[in-house]
Design an enzyme around this catalytic site. Structure first.
Site, PDB file in Angstrom:
ATOM      1  N   ASP A 105       0.835  -1.214   0.000  1.00 40.99           N
ATOM      2  CA  ASP A 105       0.000   0.000   0.000  1.00 40.99           C
ATOM      3  C   ASP A 105       0.865   1.258   0.000  1.00 40.99           C
ATOM      4  O   ASP A 105       0.720   2.132   0.851  1.00 40.99           O
ATOM      5  CB  ASP A 105      -0.933  -0.025   1.209  1.00 40.99           C
ATOM      6  CG  ASP A 105      -1.908  -1.188   1.164  1.00 40.99           C
ATOM      7  OD1 ASP A 105      -3.104  -0.950   1.066  1.00 40.99           O
ATOM      8  OD2 ASP A 105      -1.450  -2.348   1.234  1.00 40.99           O
TER       9      ASP A 105
ATOM     10  N   ASP B  81      -1.577  -2.563  -4.021  1.00 42.95           N
ATOM     11  CA  ASP B  81      -1.871  -1.134  -3.965  1.00 42.95           C
ATOM     12  C   ASP B  81      -0.615  -0.331  -4.280  1.00 42.95           C
ATOM     13  O   ASP B  81       0.157   0.020  -3.381  1.00 42.95           O
ATOM     14  CB  ASP B  81      -2.488  -0.732  -2.627  1.00 42.95           C
ATOM     15  CG  ASP B  81      -3.954  -1.144  -2.537  1.00 42.95           C
ATOM     16  OD1 ASP B  81      -4.470  -1.731  -3.488  1.00 42.95           O
ATOM     17  OD2 ASP B  81      -4.572  -0.869  -1.480  1.00 42.95           O
TER      18      ASP B  81
ATOM     19  N   TYR C  75      -2.160   4.189  -6.580  1.00 42.21           N
ATOM     20  CA  TYR C  75      -3.365   4.900  -6.131  1.00 42.21           C
ATOM     21  C   TYR C  75      -3.872   5.885  -7.182  1.00 42.21           C
ATOM     22  O   TYR C  75      -4.487   6.906  -6.852  1.00 42.21           O
ATOM     23  CB  TYR C  75      -3.133   5.600  -4.791  1.00 42.21           C
ATOM     24  CG  TYR C  75      -3.095   4.650  -3.622  1.00 42.21           C
ATOM     25  CD1 TYR C  75      -4.206   4.458  -2.807  1.00 42.21           C
ATOM     26  CD2 TYR C  75      -1.952   3.914  -3.341  1.00 42.21           C
ATOM     27  CE1 TYR C  75      -4.180   3.571  -1.746  1.00 42.21           C
ATOM     28  CE2 TYR C  75      -1.916   3.014  -2.277  1.00 42.21           C
ATOM     29  CZ  TYR C  75      -3.030   2.848  -1.488  1.00 42.21           C
ATOM     30  OH  TYR C  75      -3.003   1.966  -0.444  1.00 42.21           O
TER      31      TYR C  75
ATOM     32  N   ASN D 229      -6.756  -3.871  -4.380  1.00 45.04           N
ATOM     33  CA  ASN D 229      -8.008  -3.289  -4.859  1.00 45.04           C
ATOM     34  C   ASN D 229      -7.778  -2.019  -5.668  1.00 45.04           C
ATOM     35  O   ASN D 229      -8.570  -1.685  -6.560  1.00 45.04           O
ATOM     36  CB  ASN D 229      -8.957  -3.010  -3.688  1.00 45.04           C
ATOM     37  CG  ASN D 229      -8.340  -2.122  -2.624  1.00 45.04           C
ATOM     38  OD1 ASN D 229      -7.328  -2.491  -2.020  1.00 45.04           O
ATOM     39  ND2 ASN D 229      -8.937  -0.968  -2.373  1.00 45.04           N
TER      40      ASN D 229
ATOM     41  N   HIS E 209      -3.786  -9.717  -0.805  1.00 43.37           N
ATOM     42  CA  HIS E 209      -3.898  -8.296  -0.473  1.00 43.37           C
ATOM     43  C   HIS E 209      -4.789  -8.076   0.741  1.00 43.37           C
ATOM     44  O   HIS E 209      -4.412  -7.372   1.682  1.00 43.37           O
ATOM     45  CB  HIS E 209      -4.426  -7.482  -1.655  1.00 43.37           C
ATOM     46  CG  HIS E 209      -4.475  -6.009  -1.365  1.00 43.37           C
ATOM     47  ND1 HIS E 209      -3.329  -5.257  -1.160  1.00 43.37           N
ATOM     48  CD2 HIS E 209      -5.518  -5.153  -1.196  1.00 43.37           C
ATOM     49  CE1 HIS E 209      -3.661  -4.010  -0.899  1.00 43.37           C
ATOM     50  NE2 HIS E 209      -4.990  -3.912  -0.917  1.00 43.37           N
TER      51      HIS E 209
ATOM     52  N   HIS F 157     -11.571  -2.384   7.240  1.00 49.50           N
ATOM     53  CA  HIS F 157     -11.563  -3.605   6.421  1.00 49.50           C
ATOM     54  C   HIS F 157     -11.679  -4.871   7.269  1.00 49.50           C
ATOM     55  O   HIS F 157     -11.204  -5.939   6.871  1.00 49.50           O
ATOM     56  CB  HIS F 157     -10.297  -3.674   5.560  1.00 49.50           C
ATOM     57  CG  HIS F 157     -10.114  -2.490   4.672  1.00 49.50           C
ATOM     58  ND1 HIS F 157     -11.073  -2.074   3.772  1.00 49.50           N
ATOM     59  CD2 HIS F 157      -9.071  -1.606   4.545  1.00 49.50           C
ATOM     60  CE1 HIS F 157     -10.637  -0.998   3.124  1.00 49.50           C
ATOM     61  NE2 HIS F 157      -9.444  -0.694   3.572  1.00 49.50           N
TER      62      HIS F 157
ATOM     63  N   HIS G 165      -3.697  -3.854   2.465  1.00 46.88           N
ATOM     64  CA  HIS G 165      -5.081  -3.379   2.510  1.00 46.88           C
ATOM     65  C   HIS G 165      -5.395  -2.534   3.744  1.00 46.88           C
ATOM     66  O   HIS G 165      -5.922  -1.440   3.626  1.00 46.88           O
ATOM     67  CB  HIS G 165      -6.039  -4.570   2.409  1.00 46.88           C
ATOM     68  CG  HIS G 165      -7.427  -4.200   1.976  1.00 46.88           C
ATOM     69  ND1 HIS G 165      -7.676  -3.270   0.993  1.00 46.88           N
ATOM     70  CD2 HIS G 165      -8.651  -4.645   2.388  1.00 46.88           C
ATOM     71  CE1 HIS G 165      -8.986  -3.160   0.812  1.00 46.88           C
ATOM     72  NE2 HIS G 165      -9.597  -3.974   1.643  1.00 46.88           N
ATOM     73  N   VAL G 166      -5.106  -3.045   4.933  1.00 47.69           N
ATOM     74  CA  VAL G 166      -5.294  -2.275   6.169  1.00 47.69           C
ATOM     75  C   VAL G 166      -4.068  -1.395   6.357  1.00 47.69           C
ATOM     76  O   VAL G 166      -2.946  -1.904   6.417  1.00 47.69           O
ATOM     77  CB  VAL G 166      -5.495  -3.202   7.383  1.00 47.69           C
ATOM     78  CG1 VAL G 166      -5.627  -2.377   8.662  1.00 47.69           C
ATOM     79  CG2 VAL G 166      -6.720  -4.080   7.174  1.00 47.69           C
ATOM     80  N   HIS G 167      -4.265  -0.096   6.509  1.00 46.70           N
ATOM     81  CA  HIS G 167      -3.151   0.849   6.519  1.00 46.70           C
ATOM     82  C   HIS G 167      -2.532   0.963   7.908  1.00 46.70           C
ATOM     83  O   HIS G 167      -2.524   2.021   8.538  1.00 46.70           O
ATOM     84  CB  HIS G 167      -3.614   2.199   5.993  1.00 46.70           C
ATOM     85  CG  HIS G 167      -4.084   2.132   4.573  1.00 46.70           C
ATOM     86  ND1 HIS G 167      -4.870   3.101   3.994  1.00 46.70           N
ATOM     87  CD2 HIS G 167      -3.881   1.189   3.612  1.00 46.70           C
ATOM     88  CE1 HIS G 167      -5.133   2.762   2.739  1.00 46.70           C
ATOM     89  NE2 HIS G 167      -4.542   1.608   2.482  1.00 46.70           N
TER      90      HIS G 167
END
Length: 464
Positions: free
Chosen positions: A164, A192, A195, A229, A314, A324, A351-353
């Site tokens: 990400d 990711d 962006y 995503n 992801h 999420h 996915h989870v920041h």
């Protein structure tokens, strides 16, 4: 020097033991990160100069490399990469080889890409330094890479782990902290990338700026990508009904070498590791192509040859953040028992920041519909790493569930990267490096024990 490194690792392990099973008290600002402008990463200048240069593994065993670059015009010679073994002395004239790239471009809404060149170098010597050159005349540019050692059970190797990332000022910290840590030889990137889809009409210029941003690292060591995503780019409202179009055009891989029918799921071997990449955003229900491929793929893994088995997705399967939460649950239910039966060592997700490391746990002995399903410690299970903390434009996910669940060993709402240093067929040192005060701080560490060769409980892991 080696003694100092060992003492430092023992200190980190000790601090991890103290803090295991808690949420780190380090506070990182949760506001969205400030994105670097398009002007931050201009084209390199010159006539038809190659740019956005990057590498990925070009075959299944590490003796191939895909070299990718972009030019504004498809002139004669602009699709050629020349490469040679870097000589040990200036007295030796290197034997140079040339490969022509496959060249393509794509349209997306009102954008037309430059010419995307992808050249596969095959039959490279293992553990060898290569120089390569792309471009013609005054626009020619030189780069280098080192191939991995030949695949084998006791072969040491070091991976970076990033997810990400995006292209914010926090992203810049993460990338350059990783680059300043000189041990990384290849990057496992859990999805990711640019962006671009966070901008109106999925502004494709952000893919170009991301490629320029990454070039100082990605042109010198391969990145192994999983799609996230933000790579989907499915926008039928503006006439873009084909998912993953920019990603698959720009970042190809050797998926066919692993018998896959899609670049979104594939496998490769590198040194003593076997890497399986899955797609969280492609069908994976029973009898789908991804399901059928994974079922067959896990049976092919020879742990006597590649003892370290790592899976990349992801969307995380175990996540104690409100962001999420449980989005990866259906994939976990579908595949977790397979991974436990195969004694997978690590599952990497983004996915989870934020950052989180789990215990070795599984949730396969219970009926998910009976309300009694609870993760339990399982020595055959992988450790789950969530590392969607590269520096994305959307900011930190700082809303952890309370109380902290028993399966969560360490979690922190910060940006950073990780290093996985495989020592041999039984031990691998893992460290997570928080971005803090312009320096990477090793905030979490564990000495991993291989599930196939040494399936013991790690002494510094989780709640003790």
């Amino acid at each position: 020097m080696k003694n100092l490194v060992l003492l430092a690792f023992l200190f980190l392990s000790f601090t991890t033991l103290i803090n295991a099973g808690i949420t780190s008290k380090f506070v990182r600002q949760a506001m969205p990160s400030v994105e670097m402008s398009l002007d931050t990463f201009p084209s390199p200048g010159g006539y038809n100069t190659p740019e956005q240069v990057h590498l990925t593994q070009g075959d299944h065993d590490g003796s191939g490399m895909i070299v990718s670059w972009v030019t504004p015009i498809n002139l004669a010679g602009s699709d050629v990469v020349t490469y040679w073994i870097a000589p040990n002395t200036t007295d030796v004239k290197p034997l140079k080889k040339r490969v022509h790239a496959a060249t393509k471009s794509y349209r997306f809404y009102d954008y037309t890409s430059g010419f995307l060149h992808h050249a596969t170098l095959r039959g490279l010597e293992f553990d060898t330094n290569y120089t390569y050159e792309i471009g013609t005349d005054k626009s020619a540019r030189k780069f280098s890479f080192k191939t991995p050692p030949k695949v084998g059970p006791d072969v040491p190797y070091t991976f970076g782990i990033i997810g990400d990332l995006g292209q914010t000022y926090a992203s810049n910290e993460t990338l350059y902290h990783y680059m300043s840590n000189p041990v990384g030889e290849a990057v496992l990137f859990v999805g990711d990338l640019s962006y671009a889809d966070d901008h109106p009409n999925h502004d494709q210029r952000k893919w170009d700026s991301w490629g320029r941003f990454m070039e100082p690292c990605a042109a010198y060591q391969p990145f192994i990508f999983a799609a996230g995503n933000h790579e989907i780019d499915f926008v039928p409202t503006i006439g873009e009904p084909h998912a993953f179009k920019p990603y698959t055009h720009r970042y190809p891989n050797a998926y066919k070498d692993s018998g896959s029918t899609s670049p979104l799921w594939y496998s490769l071997k590198r040194a003593s590791a076997y890497i399986i990449v899955l797609s969280s955003y492609s069908p994976y229900a029973k009898y789908t192509p991804q399901y059928m491929w994974l079922e067959a793929e896990l049976k092919k893994v020879n742990r006597e040859e590649t003892p370290w088995l790592i899976v990349m997705v992801h969307s995380p399967w175990y996540n104690s953040n409100n962001y999420h939460f449980m989005e990866g649950e259906s994939m976990r239910v579908m595949f977790e028992s397979w991974l436990v039966n195969s004694k997978v060592d690590l599952v990497l997700a983004g996915h989870v920041h934020a950052y989180e490391r789990s215990e070795r746990i599984s949730n396969i002995k219970y009926n998910i519909t009976d309300g009694l399903s609870t993760p339990v410690k399982d020595p055959s299970a992988p450790i789950y790493i969530t590392i969607g903390d590269g520096g994305n434009i959307e900011g930190i996910a700082n809303s952890f569930t309370e109380p902290q669940p028993s399966y969560s060993a360490y979690r922190e709402a910060s940006f950073g990267h990780a290093i996985l240093e495989i020592k041999n067929k039984t031990h691998a040192a893992y460290t997570w490096h928080r971005n803090q005060d312009n320096e990477p701080v090793a905030a979490d560490s564990i000495m991993l024990l291989n599930r196939y060769n040494l399936p013991k409980e790690e002494s510094v892991s989780g709640n003790v």
